[in-house]
Design a protein around this motif. Structure first.
Motif, short mmCIF file in Angstrom:
data_model
loop_
_atom_site.label_atom_id
_atom_site.label_comp_id
_atom_site.label_asym_id
_atom_site.label_seq_id
_atom_site.Cartn_x
_atom_site.Cartn_y
_atom_site.Cartn_z
N ARG A 57 0.82 -1.20 0.00
CA ARG A 57 0.00 0.00 0.00
C ARG A 57 0.86 1.26 0.00
N SER A 59 1.14 4.92 1.08
CA SER A 59 0.55 5.84 2.04
C SER A 59 0.87 7.28 1.66
N VAL A 61 0.48 10.29 3.59
CA VAL A 61 0.18 10.88 4.90
C VAL A 61 0.85 12.24 5.02
N VAL A 67 -2.16 7.89 10.66
CA VAL A 67 -2.78 6.93 9.77
C VAL A 67 -3.05 5.63 10.53
N ARG A 106 1.68 -1.21 10.95
CA ARG A 106 2.37 -0.10 10.29
C ARG A 106 2.49 1.10 11.23
N GLY A 176 2.86 4.59 7.73
CA GLY A 176 2.39 3.67 6.70
C GLY A 176 3.34 2.53 6.41
N GLY A 209 -2.46 1.93 6.91
CA GLY A 209 -1.64 2.66 5.95
C GLY A 209 -2.42 3.58 5.03
N GLN A 210 -3.76 3.61 5.18
CA GLN A 210 -4.56 4.43 4.27
C GLN A 210 -5.58 5.31 4.98
#
Length: 222
Positions: A57, A59, A61, A67, A106, A176, A209-210
Motif C-alpha cells: 500500500r 501511504s 500521509v 494513519v 504499520r 504507513g 496505511g490508508q
C-alpha cells in the motif's frame, strides 16, 4: 498476492504436513472418503495463505496526520491515563483485528523512535478492557518533528501467540511503513496527545496505511 515473510516457515511446514495427510488418506481410503478430507485441508491452507498476505500500500500521509496502523474496527475511543511512558492523560484509540484482517502492523506517524519494549503477559481476548496492560504486548513511542510523542501498542489476543516487532530505538519511523506483524487475531492501541483532532469514530472500519485517524496539533500540548 504477496506473502509476508513471517508466514514462510508456517506455510512451508503446513504444506508438507498437508501433502502427507492427502497422500496417506488417498492411499488408505476410497476416493470419496479422501475427498472429504482433502477439501477441508485445502480450505485451511487457503486460509493460511490469505492470513499471511502482505498487500503493498502506498501511504500519502501529510505532516501531523495519524494513519491507521492496521486493518480492523475501532473498538475503543476514550481519554485515559497512560502510565508506562507518557505518564499523562491521553486519547486511546484501539483497533480490533479479526483473523480475516491483514495483520501487518504499520507506523501511525513519522518521526524518531524513542522507546521500544516487549512485555510478556496473558492471552485474554483482545477486546477485553485489561488486555492493553495484561496481555503479551509491545510498546513503541515515536516523537514527531513537532515534538509530539505517540505511543502505540501491539497486543496479543486469545489466538495470537506471536508478536513480531522490528522497531528499534533511534531509528526513523515512516507513517504507513510496516514495523511488525501479529499472528492470528489481536488488537493495536494508539495513544494520542489530548487536543488531537480525531476524524475516526467508534465502530469505524479502517485500512492500515490508508485511513487517516486524526491530526496532531502543530505544537506539543502540555
Amino acid at each position: 498476492m504477496m506473502i509476508h515473510k513471517e508466514g514462510y516457515t508456517i506455510l512451508l511446514s503446513a504444506l508438507a504436513l498437508f501433502v502427507i495427510i492427502i497422500v496417506g488418506v488417498s492411499y488408505f481410503f476410497s476416493a470419496r472418503a479422501a475427498a472429504l478430507v482433502v477439501l477441508p485441508v485445502f480450505l485451511l491452507y487457503v486460509f493460511l495463505l490469505w492470513f499471511f498476505r502482505n498487500p503493498q500500500r502506498k501511504s500519502n500521509v501529510k505532516l501531523n496526520e495519524v494513519v491507521a496502523p492496521v486493518d480492523g474496527k475501532i473498538v475503543v475511543l476514550e481519554e485515559i491515563f497512560e502510565p508506562e511512558f507518557l505518564k499523562q492523560c491521553v486519547l486511546q484509540l484501539s483497533i480490533f483485528m479479526s483473523p480475516l484482517n491483514v495483520h501487518v502492523t504499520r507506523y501511525p506517524v513519522s518521526g524518531k523512535i524513542i522507546y521500544s519494549k516487549y512485555h510478556s503477559g496473558k492471552y485474554l481476548v483482545a477486546w477485553h478492557p485489561k488486555s492493553s496492560t495484561k496481555n503479551e504486548r509491545t510498546s513503541v513511542v515515536v516523537e514527531t518533528v513537532s515534538k509530539q510523542q505517540v505511543l502505540f501498542r501491539q497486543i496479543a489476543g486469545f489466538l495470537a501467540r506471536r508478536i513480531v516487532l522490528y522497531a528499534r530505538i533511534g531509528a526513523q519511523a515512516e507513517a504507513g511503513k510496516e514495523f511488525g506483524f501479529i499472528k492470528f487475531g489481536s488488537r493495536l492501541d494508539v495513544f494520542l496527545p489530548l487536543g488531537t483532532k480525531v476524524k475516526a469514530a467508534l465502530e469505524d472500519k479502517v485500512i492500515g496505511g490508508q485511513t487517516i485517524l486524526a491530526t496532531l496539533s502543530d505544537k506539543p500540548i502540555k
